[in-house]
Design a protein around this motif. Structure first.
Motif, PDB file in Angstrom:
ATOM      1  N   VAL A 222       0.810  -1.215   0.000  1.00 63.75           N
ATOM      2  CA  VAL A 222       0.000   0.000   0.000  1.00 63.75           C
ATOM      3  C   VAL A 222       0.845   1.267   0.000  1.00 63.75           C
ATOM      4  O   VAL A 222       0.316   2.364   0.011  1.00 63.75           O
ATOM      5  CB  VAL A 222      -1.012   0.020   1.168  1.00 63.75           C
ATOM      6  CG1 VAL A 222      -2.018  -1.104   1.022  1.00 63.75           C
ATOM      7  CG2 VAL A 222      -0.320  -0.053   2.505  1.00 63.75           C
TER       8      VAL A 222
ATOM      9  N   MET B 128       3.629   2.326   2.194  1.00 63.00           N
ATOM     10  CA  MET B 128       4.059   3.012   3.412  1.00 63.00           C
ATOM     11  C   MET B 128       5.124   2.180   4.117  1.00 63.00           C
ATOM     12  O   MET B 128       5.162   0.969   4.003  1.00 63.00           O
ATOM     13  CB  MET B 128       2.880   3.291   4.345  1.00 63.00           C
ATOM     14  CG  MET B 128       2.136   2.104   4.832  1.00 63.00           C
ATOM     15  SD  MET B 128       0.735   2.648   5.839  1.00 63.00           S
ATOM     16  CE  MET B 128      -0.125   1.104   5.987  1.00 63.00           C
TER      17      MET B 128
ATOM     18  N   VAL C 135       3.532   5.003  10.974  1.00 66.75           N
ATOM     19  CA  VAL C 135       3.922   5.202   9.584  1.00 66.75           C
ATOM     20  C   VAL C 135       5.144   6.106   9.562  1.00 66.75           C
ATOM     21  O   VAL C 135       5.092   7.241  10.026  1.00 66.75           O
ATOM     22  CB  VAL C 135       2.761   5.830   8.765  1.00 66.75           C
ATOM     23  CG1 VAL C 135       3.197   6.089   7.333  1.00 66.75           C
ATOM     24  CG2 VAL C 135       1.529   4.944   8.812  1.00 66.75           C
TER      25      VAL C 135
ATOM     26  N   MET D  26       5.935   7.554   3.325  1.00 66.89           N
ATOM     27  CA  MET D  26       4.907   7.234   2.339  1.00 66.89           C
ATOM     28  C   MET D  26       5.510   7.173   0.948  1.00 66.89           C
ATOM     29  O   MET D  26       6.434   7.917   0.641  1.00 66.89           O
ATOM     30  CB  MET D  26       3.824   8.311   2.331  1.00 66.89           C
ATOM     31  CG  MET D  26       3.190   8.582   3.666  1.00 66.89           C
ATOM     32  SD  MET D  26       2.245   7.209   4.284  1.00 66.89           S
ATOM     33  CE  MET D  26       1.050   7.040   3.016  1.00 66.89           C
TER      34      MET D  26
ATOM     35  N   ALA E 293      -1.862   3.940   0.115  1.00 67.03           N
ATOM     36  CA  ALA E 293      -2.025   4.479   1.467  1.00 67.03           C
ATOM     37  C   ALA E 293      -2.178   5.999   1.422  1.00 67.03           C
ATOM     38  O   ALA E 293      -3.058   6.557   2.085  1.00 67.03           O
ATOM     39  CB  ALA E 293      -0.849   4.090   2.345  1.00 67.03           C
TER      40      ALA E 293
ATOM     41  N   GLY F 290      -5.464   6.913   0.235  1.00 69.31           N
ATOM     42  CA  GLY F 290      -6.483   6.632   1.242  1.00 69.31           C
ATOM     43  C   GLY F 290      -6.443   7.564   2.432  1.00 69.31           C
ATOM     44  O   GLY F 290      -7.209   7.415   3.373  1.00 69.31           O
TER      45      GLY F 290
ATOM     46  N   VAL G 292      -3.696   8.154   4.503  1.00 67.57           N
ATOM     47  CA  VAL G 292      -2.692   7.853   5.521  1.00 67.57           C
ATOM     48  C   VAL G 292      -1.552   8.858   5.397  1.00 67.57           C
ATOM     49  O   VAL G 292      -1.163   9.224   4.289  1.00 67.57           O
ATOM     50  CB  VAL G 292      -2.164   6.408   5.356  1.00 67.57           C
ATOM     51  CG1 VAL G 292      -1.094   6.105   6.384  1.00 67.57           C
ATOM     52  CG2 VAL G 292      -3.306   5.412   5.450  1.00 67.57           C
TER      53      VAL G 292
ATOM     54  N   ILE H 261      -0.864   3.126  13.457  1.00 67.33           N
ATOM     55  CA  ILE H 261      -1.745   2.060  12.985  1.00 67.33           C
ATOM     56  C   ILE H 261      -2.252   1.327  14.228  1.00 67.33           C
ATOM     57  O   ILE H 261      -1.541   0.513  14.814  1.00 67.33           O
ATOM     58  CB  ILE H 261      -1.006   1.086  12.037  1.00 67.33           C
ATOM     59  CG1 ILE H 261      -0.314   1.844  10.895  1.00 67.33           C
ATOM     60  CG2 ILE H 261      -1.956   0.018  11.521  1.00 67.33           C
ATOM     61  CD1 ILE H 261      -1.229   2.609   9.989  1.00 67.33           C
TER      62      ILE H 261
ATOM     63  N   LEU I 186      -8.302   0.392   3.743  1.00 68.76           N
ATOM     64  CA  LEU I 186      -7.908   1.696   4.270  1.00 68.76           C
ATOM     65  C   LEU I 186      -9.123   2.397   4.847  1.00 68.76           C
ATOM     66  O   LEU I 186     -10.246   2.177   4.419  1.00 68.76           O
ATOM     67  CB  LEU I 186      -7.286   2.550   3.163  1.00 68.76           C
ATOM     68  CG  LEU I 186      -6.003   1.988   2.558  1.00 68.76           C
ATOM     69  CD1 LEU I 186      -5.568   2.859   1.394  1.00 68.76           C
ATOM     70  CD2 LEU I 186      -4.904   1.914   3.596  1.00 68.76           C
TER      71      LEU I 186
END
Length: 70
Positions: free
Chosen positions: A5, A7, A19, A22, A28, A31, A33, A39, A63
């Motif tokens: 995704v 990250m 996280v 990125m 991610a 979405g 994040v 998390i 997500l």
């Protein structure tokens, strides 16, 4: 950063899965994040006590906010 995704995760000073970075344009990021997000849950299950390796897996993760269960 690899596949998935998009990250990079790390364990932070509070022993949470966080996280670290990125992949621009990754799923991610798309979405919502952000770097430094914690998390708390994956698939509705708490990440408390899990390692980064435990939470990294080859299947896509849903997500968005989901309720946590212990």
């Amino acid at each position: 950063m690899g596949t998935g995704v998009g990250m990079k995760l790390q364990r932070n000073a509070s022993d949470e899965i966080e996280v670290q970075g990125m992949e621009p344009g990754g799923a991610a990021a798309a979405g919502g994040v952000k770097a430094n997000d914690v998390i708390e849950c994956i698939d509705g299950k708490s990440t408390l006590g899990l390692t980064v390796r435990d939470v990294v897996r080859p299947t896509p993760l849903p997500l968005g906010p989901r309720p946590c269960t212990p």
